[in-house]
Design a protein around this motif. Structure first.
Motif, PDB file in Angstrom:
ATOM      1  N   LEU A  33      34.364  31.922  39.218  1.00 14.59           N
ATOM      2  CA  LEU A  33      32.974  32.103  39.656  1.00 14.59           C
ATOM      3  C   LEU A  33      32.812  31.722  41.123  1.00 14.59           C
ATOM      4  O   LEU A  33      32.156  32.417  41.881  1.00 14.59           O
ATOM      5  CB  LEU A  33      32.025  31.267  38.802  1.00 14.59           C
ATOM      6  CG  LEU A  33      31.559  31.862  37.488  1.00 14.59           C
ATOM      7  CD1 LEU A  33      30.696  30.858  36.734  1.00 14.59           C
ATOM      8  CD2 LEU A  33      30.814  33.157  37.690  1.00 14.59           C
ATOM      9  N   LYS A  34      33.419  30.602  41.519  1.00 14.33           N
ATOM     10  CA  LYS A  34      33.313  30.142  42.908  1.00 14.33           C
ATOM     11  C   LYS A  34      33.931  31.146  43.877  1.00 14.33           C
ATOM     12  O   LYS A  34      33.451  31.309  44.987  1.00 14.33           O
ATOM     13  CB  LYS A  34      34.016  28.791  43.077  1.00 14.33           C
ATOM     14  CG  LYS A  34      33.246  27.624  42.539  1.00 14.33           C
ATOM     15  CD  LYS A  34      33.996  26.356  42.939  1.00 14.33           C
ATOM     16  CE  LYS A  34      33.739  25.218  42.013  1.00 14.33           C
ATOM     17  NZ  LYS A  34      34.562  24.048  42.341  1.00 14.33           N
ATOM     18  N   LYS A  35      35.011  31.814  43.460  1.00 16.55           N
ATOM     19  CA  LYS A  35      35.656  32.811  44.313  1.00 16.55           C
ATOM     20  C   LYS A  35      34.844  34.097  44.391  1.00 16.55           C
ATOM     21  O   LYS A  35      34.925  34.829  45.360  1.00 16.55           O
ATOM     22  CB  LYS A  35      37.057  33.132  43.771  1.00 16.55           C
ATOM     23  CG  LYS A  35      38.048  32.032  43.985  1.00 16.55           C
ATOM     24  CD  LYS A  35      39.393  32.400  43.393  1.00 16.55           C
ATOM     25  CE  LYS A  35      40.355  31.229  43.523  1.00 16.55           C
ATOM     26  NZ  LYS A  35      41.611  31.475  42.815  1.00 16.55           N
ATOM     27  N   THR A  36      34.051  34.356  43.331  1.00 14.71           N
ATOM     28  CA  THR A  36      33.310  35.605  43.225  1.00 14.71           C
ATOM     29  C   THR A  36      31.922  35.520  43.845  1.00 14.71           C
ATOM     30  O   THR A  36      31.414  36.506  44.376  1.00 14.71           O
ATOM     31  CB  THR A  36      33.176  36.015  41.740  1.00 14.71           C
ATOM     32  OG1 THR A  36      34.468  35.960  41.140  1.00 14.71           O
ATOM     33  CG2 THR A  36      32.617  37.399  41.580  1.00 14.71           C
ATOM     34  N   ALA A  37      31.297  34.343  43.778  1.00  9.70           N
ATOM     35  CA  ALA A  37      29.904  34.213  44.230  1.00  9.70           C
ATOM     36  C   ALA A  37      29.641  32.795  44.726  1.00  9.70           C
ATOM     37  O   ALA A  37      30.359  31.861  44.380  1.00  9.70           O
ATOM     38  CB  ALA A  37      28.958  34.543  43.080  1.00  9.70           C
TER      39      ALA A  37
END
Length: 156
Positions: A33-37
């Motif tokens: 999630l952190k890498k995506t948004a």
């Protein structure tokens, strides 16, 4: 892209009993999630002025009561409005919120009897976000959330 995430799911001690739900999201999921948004932590109940810890609350009819029968509806409504303001300010069109919560639950919430019985319905914040075009996902819908993030990324 930015996404609202229930602070309790991120390990913030804002749950009614002063703890968190951080263990519900596997570390690899959180990293993805952190890498995506960009993650925007929110706690509608804290935004509404409720303390940590606090008495557990559930929705009964159109109102929110704590386990001692005290009406907390106004605090929940205030927290929902503040969460919507954050979503608009940060440009969030997606939210990952705590399932079954009287604030954040989407599609299923506790029924107001404080017996851990689940019923159909939305929490106060989830309902307001949905009515304002923000997609709401629970922690058991991570795959659907990631697909929605991917669609937004390829569209934008």
């Amino acid at each position: 892209m930015k996404i609202l995430v229930s602070a309790c799911l991120l390990g913030f001690d804002v749950k009614y009993d002063g703890s968190n739900n951080g263990g519900l999201l596997p570390p690899e999921t959180l990293e993805l999630l952190k890498k995506t948004a960009d993650i925007i932590p929110v706690c509608p109940e804290c935004f509404g002025g409720l303390s940590c810890p606090r008495s557990p609350c559930e929705i009964s009819g159109r109102k929110v009561f704590d386990s001692e029968g005290v009406d907390k509806t106004e605090q929940f409504k205030k927290g929902a409005v503040q969460t919507l303001k954050a979503a608009k300010m940060f440009g969030c069109s997606l939210a990952l919120l705590k399932e079954k919560s009287p604030s954040c639950g989407a599609k299923k919430i506790y029924d107001g009897t404080f017996t851990h019985t689940v019923t159909e319905g939305n929490g106060i914040t989830a309902d307001l976000l949905l009515k304002n075009g923000i997609q709401v996902f629970g922690e058991s819908q991570i795959q659907e959330l990631l697909e929605a993030l991917q669609k937004q990324d390829s569209a934008g």
